[in-house]
Design a protein around this motif. Structure first.
Motif, PDB file in Angstrom:
ATOM      1  N   ASN A 124       0.631  -1.255  -0.016  1.00 39.92           N
ATOM      2  CA  ASN A 124       0.051   0.102  -0.060  1.00 39.92           C
ATOM      3  C   ASN A 124       0.893   1.223   0.013  1.00 39.92           C
ATOM      4  O   ASN A 124       1.713   1.402   0.593  1.00 39.92           O
ATOM      5  CB  ASN A 124      -0.678  -0.127   1.224  1.00 39.92           C
ATOM      6  CG  ASN A 124      -1.839   1.165   1.282  1.00 39.92           C
ATOM      7  OD1 ASN A 124      -1.559   2.099   1.686  1.00 39.92           O
ATOM      8  ND2 ASN A 124      -3.134   0.899   0.947  1.00 39.92           N
ATOM      9  N   LEU A 126       0.645   4.152   1.188  1.00 39.16           N
ATOM     10  CA  LEU A 126       0.686   4.926   2.828  1.00 39.16           C
ATOM     11  C   LEU A 126       1.644   3.944   3.634  1.00 39.16           C
ATOM     12  O   LEU A 126       2.230   4.414   4.333  1.00 39.16           O
ATOM     13  CB  LEU A 126      -0.764   4.870   3.301  1.00 39.16           C
ATOM     14  CG  LEU A 126      -1.765   6.173   3.308  1.00 39.16           C
ATOM     15  CD1 LEU A 126      -2.718   6.058   3.943  1.00 39.16           C
ATOM     16  CD2 LEU A 126      -0.778   7.391   3.486  1.00 39.16           C
ATOM     17  N   GLU A 127       1.413   2.715   3.472  1.00 39.07           N
ATOM     18  CA  GLU A 127       2.509   1.667   4.275  1.00 39.07           C
ATOM     19  C   GLU A 127       4.154   2.274   3.817  1.00 39.07           C
ATOM     20  O   GLU A 127       4.660   2.193   4.651  1.00 39.07           O
ATOM     21  CB  GLU A 127       2.094   0.384   3.727  1.00 39.07           C
ATOM     22  CG  GLU A 127       0.810  -0.214   4.492  1.00 39.07           C
ATOM     23  CD  GLU A 127       0.642  -1.537   4.191  1.00 39.07           C
ATOM     24  OE1 GLU A 127       0.006  -2.285   4.982  1.00 39.07           O
ATOM     25  OE2 GLU A 127       0.950  -2.078   2.944  1.00 39.07           O
ATOM     26  N   GLU A 416     -16.241   1.531   4.272  1.00 38.29           N
ATOM     27  CA  GLU A 416     -15.112   1.148   5.048  1.00 38.29           C
ATOM     28  C   GLU A 416     -15.192   0.158   6.288  1.00 38.29           C
ATOM     29  O   GLU A 416     -14.394  -0.708   6.539  1.00 38.29           O
ATOM     30  CB  GLU A 416     -14.669   2.277   5.716  1.00 38.29           C
ATOM     31  CG  GLU A 416     -13.357   2.190   6.625  1.00 38.29           C
ATOM     32  CD  GLU A 416     -11.904   2.009   6.015  1.00 38.29           C
ATOM     33  OE1 GLU A 416     -11.084   1.595   6.512  1.00 38.29           O
ATOM     34  OE2 GLU A 416     -11.977   2.207   4.671  1.00 38.29           O
ATOM     35  N   ILE A 446      -5.449   7.297   9.234  1.00 36.24           N
ATOM     36  CA  ILE A 446      -5.057   6.479   8.083  1.00 36.24           C
ATOM     37  C   ILE A 446      -6.373   6.432   7.103  1.00 36.24           C
ATOM     38  O   ILE A 446      -6.383   6.719   5.876  1.00 36.24           O
ATOM     39  CB  ILE A 446      -4.822   5.114   8.391  1.00 36.24           C
ATOM     40  CG1 ILE A 446      -3.560   5.171   9.153  1.00 36.24           C
ATOM     41  CG2 ILE A 446      -4.538   4.284   7.073  1.00 36.24           C
ATOM     42  CD1 ILE A 446      -2.252   5.424   8.158  1.00 36.24           C
ATOM     43  N   LEU A 447      -7.648   6.502   7.984  1.00 34.06           N
ATOM     44  CA  LEU A 447      -8.909   6.611   7.130  1.00 34.06           C
ATOM     45  C   LEU A 447      -9.047   7.815   6.341  1.00 34.06           C
ATOM     46  O   LEU A 447      -9.291   7.981   5.151  1.00 34.06           O
ATOM     47  CB  LEU A 447     -10.374   6.189   7.933  1.00 34.06           C
ATOM     48  CG  LEU A 447     -11.398   6.505   7.367  1.00 34.06           C
ATOM     49  CD1 LEU A 447     -11.785   5.491   6.167  1.00 34.06           C
ATOM     50  CD2 LEU A 447     -12.626   6.592   8.204  1.00 34.06           C
ATOM     51  N   GLU A 449      -6.642  10.141   5.485  1.00 33.47           N
ATOM     52  CA  GLU A 449      -5.934  10.420   4.451  1.00 33.47           C
ATOM     53  C   GLU A 449      -6.022   9.505   3.211  1.00 33.47           C
ATOM     54  O   GLU A 449      -5.907  10.013   2.168  1.00 33.47           O
ATOM     55  CB  GLU A 449      -4.200   9.712   4.884  1.00 33.47           C
ATOM     56  CG  GLU A 449      -3.465   9.970   3.919  1.00 33.47           C
ATOM     57  CD  GLU A 449      -3.001  11.205   3.230  1.00 33.47           C
ATOM     58  OE1 GLU A 449      -2.383  11.284   2.350  1.00 33.47           O
ATOM     59  OE2 GLU A 449      -3.358  12.127   4.241  1.00 33.47           O
ATOM     60  N   ASN A 450      -6.548   8.046   3.420  1.00 32.00           N
ATOM     61  CA  ASN A 450      -7.129   7.426   2.209  1.00 32.00           C
ATOM     62  C   ASN A 450      -8.242   8.051   1.543  1.00 32.00           C
ATOM     63  O   ASN A 450      -8.296   8.120   0.125  1.00 32.00           O
ATOM     64  CB  ASN A 450      -7.398   5.876   2.637  1.00 32.00           C
ATOM     65  CG  ASN A 450      -6.232   5.022   2.993  1.00 32.00           C
ATOM     66  OD1 ASN A 450      -5.312   5.210   2.170  1.00 32.00           O
ATOM     67  ND2 ASN A 450      -6.277   3.975   3.796  1.00 32.00           N
ATOM     68  N   ARG A 453      -7.065  11.155  -0.468  1.00 34.61           N
ATOM     69  CA  ARG A 453      -6.437  10.822  -1.820  1.00 34.61           C
ATOM     70  C   ARG A 453      -7.322  10.033  -2.866  1.00 34.61           C
ATOM     71  O   ARG A 453      -7.166  10.014  -4.152  1.00 34.61           O
ATOM     72  CB  ARG A 453      -5.238   9.688  -1.714  1.00 34.61           C
ATOM     73  CG  ARG A 453      -4.221  10.214  -0.696  1.00 34.61           C
ATOM     74  CD  ARG A 453      -3.177   9.051  -0.657  1.00 34.61           C
ATOM     75  NE  ARG A 453      -1.836   9.537   0.099  1.00 34.61           N
ATOM     76  CZ  ARG A 453      -0.718   9.150   0.333  1.00 34.61           C
ATOM     77  NH1 ARG A 453      -0.318   7.959  -0.525  1.00 34.61           N
ATOM     78  NH2 ARG A 453       0.163   9.734   1.147  1.00 34.61           N
ATOM     79  N   GLU A 454      -8.580   9.583  -2.448  1.00 35.40           N
ATOM     80  CA  GLU A 454      -9.542   9.017  -3.317  1.00 35.40           C
ATOM     81  C   GLU A 454     -10.193  10.085  -3.825  1.00 35.40           C
ATOM     82  O   GLU A 454     -11.312   9.810  -4.608  1.00 35.40           O
ATOM     83  CB  GLU A 454     -10.490   7.732  -2.556  1.00 35.40           C
ATOM     84  CG  GLU A 454      -9.603   6.788  -2.127  1.00 35.40           C
ATOM     85  CD  GLU A 454     -10.429   5.832  -1.314  1.00 35.40           C
ATOM     86  OE1 GLU A 454     -11.629   6.363  -0.917  1.00 35.40           O
ATOM     87  OE2 GLU A 454      -9.961   5.023  -0.578  1.00 35.40           O
TER      88      GLU A 454
END
Length: 527
Positions: A124, A126-127, A416, A446-447, A449-450, A453-454
């Motif tokens: 991923n 972000l990872e 989610e 993290i949610l 940020e995802n 980006r979406e």
């Protein structure tokens, strides 16, 4: 005073152990996020106990994991000898993913001339940017005619829900502990969960090549942790492996490492039992993870507990015995090396991926069409922090994202929680507000940020602690923090945490590290 007995119940005094480096002793940590209204009334005593160990050459690895019980015989259960299902668990930055890299390379998963990036399992974006594991991932290797299914798990307590449900798929864990830091809060959490499942544990003291490594202290602390978590005598008699994940070496003693990870592979085969299955029983498979593919749709991942799963098979998908529906398996995959491979049939004990059930959820059971029964649902610990999500009402709305309506926000948040079992979403006070609850601020970050980006545009409120009332008493979550600092800074740290309503219940010197004297302060902090 010397004692030669095995303890499996918690002691009020701490244990000081100096085992033979080749002895099999290990360590675990319990949940770092708990609910409790009572605090320890007295500091932990420090009366030393000595456990004598033989100094002779160690015998070949012999693990105490029982492979067959009277109950198994009665139910005509059997264990598969050709498969091992393991999860690699540890505190963050203790080297789980790097160790998996070395295992994959030495198992010849990749070609000799193939370019392989570091931390292969962290796929991923972000990872890779943050250098942490967020999502658990499956892979497999072959060693001496034995297939080893490996699951890499996150190391932060905020993503503990990933670890809790993954433990349903395995029979044993590799507990990776840093050779300098020793057991940390997330080490305690993941080990507690593994012991509750009754899994076998192999302790891997990683980064043993560090100049400041202190393997004796790490093994002692790990063994103490097993005792604190009420591990059984069999679980306390764990195998200890010393390894350097970045160099791809392992051994039974810190001074004598092999040129490869052979001792680690041998320990997995000998100490982790094969899956216990009901080969001739009705089909049962628990959906433990969910992935999505643009062409195949939703993909359910889990271990087949009983029976045989076949491609094109009609099955029954159950949440409870009264809530079932019918579906058909369109495609079936197993994990071989670093990819999914199509399969016609999957026997009980193996981990597979199932396509064709578009509405399947984590925790549901894929069962036999006529006589299948659901497996127990997956349980995870409750969230501790909540934040309010709402649509953007500023004058600059629509300039940064393309999904700006409350319907878009609602659909994304409820999508989610389909795969993130540790998260909760509920409607807020207004139609444009939603309350998102998670295991910590990093979990929710993290949610956010995802979603950013979406292309989602929204506003968030400040994080708030979730309190709950039990027996008419208001309880709040707390964390156990371990702070290791030079002695001259100890007073400042204690004062800083005291302002946050922290209560110190243990303090001890841990010796010299890099020629500097350190003191270890274990602090109970109320969030």
């Amino acid at each position: 005073m010397e004692m030669a007995i095995a303890f499996h119940k918690p002691l009020n005094s701490r244990l000081s152990i100096n085992p033979n480096p080749n002895s099999r002793r290990g360590l675990c940590f319990s949940s770092s996020l708990l609910y409790n209204c009572r605090l320890p009334s007295s500091p932990i005593a420090t009366t030393p106990f000595k456990f004598p160990f033989r100094n002779s050459v160690p015998a070949p690895i012999k693990c105490s994991v029982s492979t067959e019980t009277a109950k198994e015989k009665k139910r005509q259960l059997m264990r598969r000898r050709d498969i091992r299902n393991i999860a690699i668990v540890a505190h963050v930055d203790h080297g789980k993913t790097t160790l998996v890299d070395a295992m994959l390379k030495q198992a010849k998963v990749f070609r000799d001339n193939q370019f392989v990036q570091e931390r292969i399992m962290d796929s991923n974006a972000l990872e890779r940017e943050r250098g942490i594991t967020i999502l658990s991932k499956n892979t497999s290797i072959s060693y001496k005619d034995t297939k080893i299914n490996i699951i890499d798990t996150p190391g932060h307590s905020d993503f503990g829900g990933e670890v809790e449900r993954i433990l349903n798929m395995v029979e044993g864990v590799l507990l990776v502990v840093d050779s300098v830091e020793g057991p940390m809060p997330q080490t305690r959490f993941v080990l507690k969960k593994a012991l509750e499942f009754g899994h076998a544990v192999v302790v891997v003291v990683n980064k043993i090549d560090r100049p400041s490594a202190r393997p004796d202290y790490v093994i002692n602390a790990t063994f103490e942790l097993f005792i604190e978590l009420n591990a059984t005598d069999e679980q306390c008699d764990f195998q200890a492996i010393y390894a350097s994940g970045i160099k791809g070496k392992a051994g039974l003693s810190p001074e004598n490492l092999a040129d490869d990870l052979g001792p680690l592979f041998e320990s997995i085969i000998r100490c982790i039992p094969g899956p216990r299955i009901d080969k001739d029983g009705a089909l049962q498979m628990l959906a433990t993870n969910i992935e999505y593919d643009e062409h195949k749709g939703r993909i359910a991942i889990g271990r087949v507990h009983a029976g045989v799963l076949q491609k094109g098979m009609d099955v029954r998908v159950c949440t409870t015995e009264d809530a079932c529906r019918y579906a058909r398996v369109s495609e079936l995959f197993v994990y071989e090396k670093f990819s999914r491979v199509p399969a016609e049939t999957v026997e009980a004990g193996d981990i597979c991926a199932v396509c064709g059930i578009d509405d399947i959820q984590i925790g549901e059971t894929i069962a036999d069409k006529s006589s299948g029964k659901p497996l127990p649902a997956i349980k995870v610990e409750e969230p501790t922090v909540k934040m309010a999500f709402s649509i953007n009402t500023s004058p600059f709305v629509g300039r940064e994202g393309k999904y700006v309506t409350s319907r878009n926000l609602r659909d994304r948040l409820y999508r989610e929680i389909e795969r993130n079992l540790a998260m909760r979403v509920e409607d807020g006070e207004t139609a444009d507000t939603f309350i998102v609850s998670g295991r910590g601020t990093l979990h929710i970050t993290i949610l956010i940020e995802n979603m950013r980006r979406e292309g989602y545009e929204f506003m968030v409120g400040p994080p708030k602690v979730i309190n709950k009332r039990v027996d008419d008493k208001l309880q709040e979550p707390f964390e156990i923090a371990t702070v290791e600092v030079p002695e001259e800074h100890m007073g400042s740290v204690v004062e800083l945490l005291g302002k946050r309503r922290g209560q110190m219940f243990d303090m001890q010197g841990v010796g010299y590290v890099k020629s500097e004297k350190f003191s270890s302060c274990v602090l109970l902090i109320t969030i």
